[in-house]
Design an enzyme around this catalytic site. Structure first.
Site, mmCIF file in Angstrom:
data_model
loop_
_atom_site.group_PDB
_atom_site.id
_atom_site.type_symbol
_atom_site.label_atom_id
_atom_site.label_comp_id
_atom_site.label_asym_id
_atom_site.label_seq_id
_atom_site.Cartn_x
_atom_site.Cartn_y
_atom_site.Cartn_z
ATOM 1 C CG HIS A 91 1.241 -7.359 8.729
ATOM 2 N ND1 HIS A 91 2.088 -7.163 9.781
ATOM 3 C CD2 HIS A 91 1.056 -6.142 8.158
ATOM 4 C CE1 HIS A 91 2.390 -5.869 9.867
ATOM 5 N NE2 HIS A 91 1.786 -5.230 8.886
HETATM 6 C C1 UD1 Z 1 -1.986 -2.075 7.306
HETATM 7 C C2 UD1 Z 1 -0.942 -0.944 7.322
HETATM 8 C C3 UD1 Z 1 0.313 -1.420 8.021
HETATM 9 C C4 UD1 Z 1 0.024 -2.034 9.370
HETATM 10 C C5 UD1 Z 1 -1.034 -3.125 9.233
HETATM 11 C C6 UD1 Z 1 -1.380 -3.727 10.586
HETATM 12 C C7 UD1 Z 1 -1.049 0.558 5.358
HETATM 13 C C8 UD1 Z 1 -0.324 0.949 4.129
HETATM 14 N N1 UD1 Z 1 -0.565 -0.553 5.977
HETATM 15 O O1 UD1 Z 1 -1.506 -3.106 6.457
HETATM 16 O O2 UD1 Z 1 1.179 -0.296 8.199
HETATM 17 O O3 UD1 Z 1 1.205 -2.569 9.942
HETATM 18 O O4 UD1 Z 1 -2.196 -2.546 8.633
HETATM 19 O O5 UD1 Z 1 -2.471 -4.533 10.587
HETATM 20 O O6 UD1 Z 1 -1.989 1.199 5.731
HETATM 21 N N2 UD1 Z 1 -8.316 -7.299 5.510
HETATM 22 C C9 UD1 Z 1 -9.341 -8.010 6.054
HETATM 23 N N3 UD1 Z 1 -9.973 -7.497 7.128
HETATM 24 C C10 UD1 Z 1 -9.625 -6.295 7.673
HETATM 25 C C11 UD1 Z 1 -8.574 -5.596 7.084
HETATM 26 C C12 UD1 Z 1 -7.906 -6.105 6.020
HETATM 27 O O7 UD1 Z 1 -9.696 -9.078 5.591
HETATM 28 O O8 UD1 Z 1 -10.247 -5.854 8.643
HETATM 29 C C13 UD1 Z 1 -7.605 -7.844 4.330
HETATM 30 C C14 UD1 Z 1 -7.776 -6.928 3.135
HETATM 31 O O9 UD1 Z 1 -8.777 -7.391 2.320
HETATM 32 C C15 UD1 Z 1 -6.420 -6.959 2.460
HETATM 33 C C16 UD1 Z 1 -5.450 -7.441 3.518
HETATM 34 O O10 UD1 Z 1 -6.227 -7.872 4.648
HETATM 35 O O11 UD1 Z 1 -6.390 -7.856 1.400
HETATM 36 C C17 UD1 Z 1 -4.492 -6.365 3.891
HETATM 37 O O12 UD1 Z 1 -5.159 -5.205 4.411
HETATM 38 P P1 UD1 Z 1 -4.658 -3.732 4.090
HETATM 39 O O13 UD1 Z 1 -5.636 -2.780 4.639
HETATM 40 O O14 UD1 Z 1 -4.303 -3.611 2.647
HETATM 41 O O15 UD1 Z 1 -3.298 -3.500 4.823
HETATM 42 P P2 UD1 Z 1 -2.490 -4.283 5.928
HETATM 43 O O16 UD1 Z 1 -1.621 -5.294 5.282
HETATM 44 O O17 UD1 Z 1 -3.389 -4.723 7.040
#
Ligand code: UD1
Length: 385
Positions: free
Chosen positions: A225
Site C-alpha cells: 500500500h
Molecule cells: C495510512 C497510514 C500508514 C498505514 C496505512 C495502513 C498515514 C500517513 N499513513 O496510509 O502509515 O500503514 O494507513 O492502512 O497516516 N481509503 C479508502 N477507504 C478507507 C481509507 C482510505 O478508500 O477507509 C483510500 C483513500 O481515499 C486514499 C487511500 O485509500 O486515497 C489512502 O488512504 P490514506 O488515509 O491516505 O493513507 P494510507 O495509504 O491508508
C-alpha cells in the site's frame, strides 16, 4: 485522571485495543479499593472510514465505539492533518484531559501531538523512537515531530531508545515498555487459529469465480500500500508482472488489496490483468483474525507493512519486506527476526524469494514482546509526574 486516546487509521486500532482493556481492568480493580477511576475518551479522526478498514477492526478487537468521530475522511496529507487539528482542538478544549495518548505514526498521531502540546496537555506516544531515516515517508515526518513534542515516550525496543537518546530526548522522558501490537496478537492467536483458510479466502475474494485450492503452509500472502510501491506506474507494473508470472507459478498467492492499491491498479490498467490469473486470489482488506490466521500458516509473506513485519517475527513467517529501509530493524534477520529488505527491484526480490522458500518458520521474541506491554504503558503514565 482523564485520558483521551486519538486514533485514525487501521494500524492504530490493534495498538489502542489492549490499552483500553488495561484501563477497564484498572477501573474494575479501583472499584474494590476505592481508588480514583480513569476516565478514557476514544477519538477517531475518521481517516480510515470504510467498514473494512475501520469498523471491522473495532468489532474484531472488541474496541468500544469511538466516543467522538471527527469524520475527516481522505484527502491530501495537509488536509487530513489540518482538518484533524481543527476538530481535535475543539475536543481537547472542551474535555481538558490530563493526557493525550497517541499511537504509531499515522496522520492522526501528528495532528493530535501538535494540537495537544499547543494547549499544554501532556502527550504520551506509544511506539516512540522508530526511525527509518527516510524523510520521503510521510510516517517518518509524523514520528519525528511527535517524538519531539511528547512528554512520555514509550518505546517498543531498545534500538528505539537509542534513536531517541541520539536526538537529545532526555532519559527521564523515555521508557522501554515493549511492543503493544504483540499484546493484541497474543490475545487473539487462539481465536484466529480456529478459522479455516479456504473459507477466509472464499468469503473475502473480490472475483468469486476461481476454485480455491489452498493448503496450509503452501501459499504466499501479499500486501502492498505504500506510495513508493503503488503510486508509480513502472514500479507497480513490474511488481504485478513478477507476482503473476513467477510467484504464482510456484505458490498460490493471496493478495489483500488496500483501497489505495485498488485505485492505482485500476488507474494503470493492471486490475483486469491480475484478476484473471488463476492462482492469484485478490481479497478485500481482511479483519484482524483472518489476517493473523493467514500469516500463521503462510509459506512466505511479501509486504510493505511495518506491522506485518513485526507479526511475522513473532510467528516466524519468512518475510520479504518490499521497502529499501525499515524503522523496525529488530524484525530483520540480522537482528534475529524473520524479514529481509528487498525494496522494489525485481532482481533482488526474485533472488530473495527463491532463497527464502527454502527457509523454515523460526519464531522469535524480541525483549518485552511478551503480550504485557499495555500494563507497562499504563503504569508509566500513572507514575509520571
Ligand atoms: C495510512 C497510514 C500508514 C498505514 C496505512 C495502513 C498515514 C500517513 N499513513 O496510509 O502509515 O500503514 O494507513 O492502512 O497516516 N481509503 C479508502 N477507504 C478507507 C481509507 C482510505 O478508500 O477507509 C483510500 C483513500 O481515499 C486514499 C487511500 O485509500 O486515497 C489512502 O488512504 P490514506 O488515509 O491516505 O493513507 P494510507 O495509504 O491508508
Amino acid at each position: 485522571m482523564k485520558i483521551i486516546s486519538v486514533v485514525g487509521a487501521r494500524p492504530n486500532f490493534m495498538k489502542v485495543a489492549p490499552f483500553i482493556s488495561e484501563i477497564n481492568r484498572y477501573n474494575l480493580e479501583s472499584l474494590k479499593t476505592n481508588r480514583e477511576q480513569i476516565k478514557h475518551i476514544l477519538v477517531h479522526t475518521g481517516q480510515h472510514y470504510d467498514d473494512l478498514m475501520s469498523k471491522k477492526f473495532f468489532d474484531d478487537l472488541e474496541i468500544p465505539e469511538a466516543d467522538i468521530n471527527l469524520g475527516i475522511g481522505s484527502g491530501s496529507h495537509a488536509e487530513q492533518v489540518g482538518n484533524s487539528m481543527i476538530e481535535l482542538e475543539k475536543v481537547f478544549e472542551k474535555e481538558k484531559p490530563d493526557w493525550v495518548i497517541i499511537y504509531g505514526d499515522v496522520n492522526a498521531t501528528l495532528a493530535a501531538s501538535v494540537t495537544a502540546k499547543k494547549l499544554h496537555i501532556k502527550v504520551c506516544h506509544i511506539e516512540a523512537g522508530l526511525r527509518s531515516g527516510d524523510l520521503k515517508m510521510p510516517e517518518e515526518i509524523n514520528r519525528l515531530v511527535t517524538d519531539r513534542l511528547s512528554d512520555l515516550l514509550l518505546t517498543p525496543d531498545l534500538l528505539s531508545v537509542e534513536n531517541l537518546k541520539k536526538e537529545g530526548i532526555p532519559d527521564s522522558s523515555i521508557r522501554f515498555v515493549g511492543n503493544i501490537m504483540i499484546d493484541t496478537l497474543e490475545n487473539n492467536r487462539a481465536k484466529s487459529d480456529r478459522l479455516d483458510i479456504k473459507q477466509i479466502v472464499k468469503s473475502n475474494m473480490i472475483s468469486n469465480v476461481k476454485e480455491v485450492n489452498i493448503k496450509e503452509n503452501n501459499y504466499a500472502v501479499i500486501t502492498l500500500h505504500r506510495p513508493s510501491n503503488v503510486d508509480d506506474k513502472e514500479i507497480l507494473t513490474s511488481l504485478v508482472s513478477f507476482i503473476s508470472t513467477e510467484v504464482s507459478e510456484v505458490l498460490p498467492v493471496i493478495w489483500t488489496i488496500h483501497p489505495r492499491t485498488e485505485k492505482q491498479l485500476k488507474l494503470f490498467n493492471l486490475w483486469e490483468k491480475i484478476i484473471l490469473v488463476p492462482d492469484i486470489f485478490l481479497v478485500n482488506p481482511l479483519g484482524y483474525h483472518d489476517m493473523l490466521k493467514l500469516n500463521m500458516h503462510a509459506k512466505i509473506m511479501l509486504t510493505d507493512s511495518g506491522g506485518l513485519q513485526e507479526e511475522c517475527t513473532v510467528l516466524g513467517t519468512p518475510c520479504l519486506t518490499m521497502r529499501w529501509n525499515t524503522e523496525r530493524p529488530v524484525t530483520l534477520r540480522e537482528y534475529g527476526g524473520a524479514s529481509v529488505l528487498v525494496g522494489n527491484n525485481i532482481d533482488r526480490i526474485r533472488k530473495e524469494f527463491f532463497n527464502t522458500l527454502k527457509e523454515s518458520r523460526k519464531p522469535e521474541r524480541p525483549a518485552l514482546w511478551d503480550g504485557k506491554t499495555a500494563v507497562r504503558c499504563l503504569e508509566e503514565i500513572l507514575k509520571y509526574c
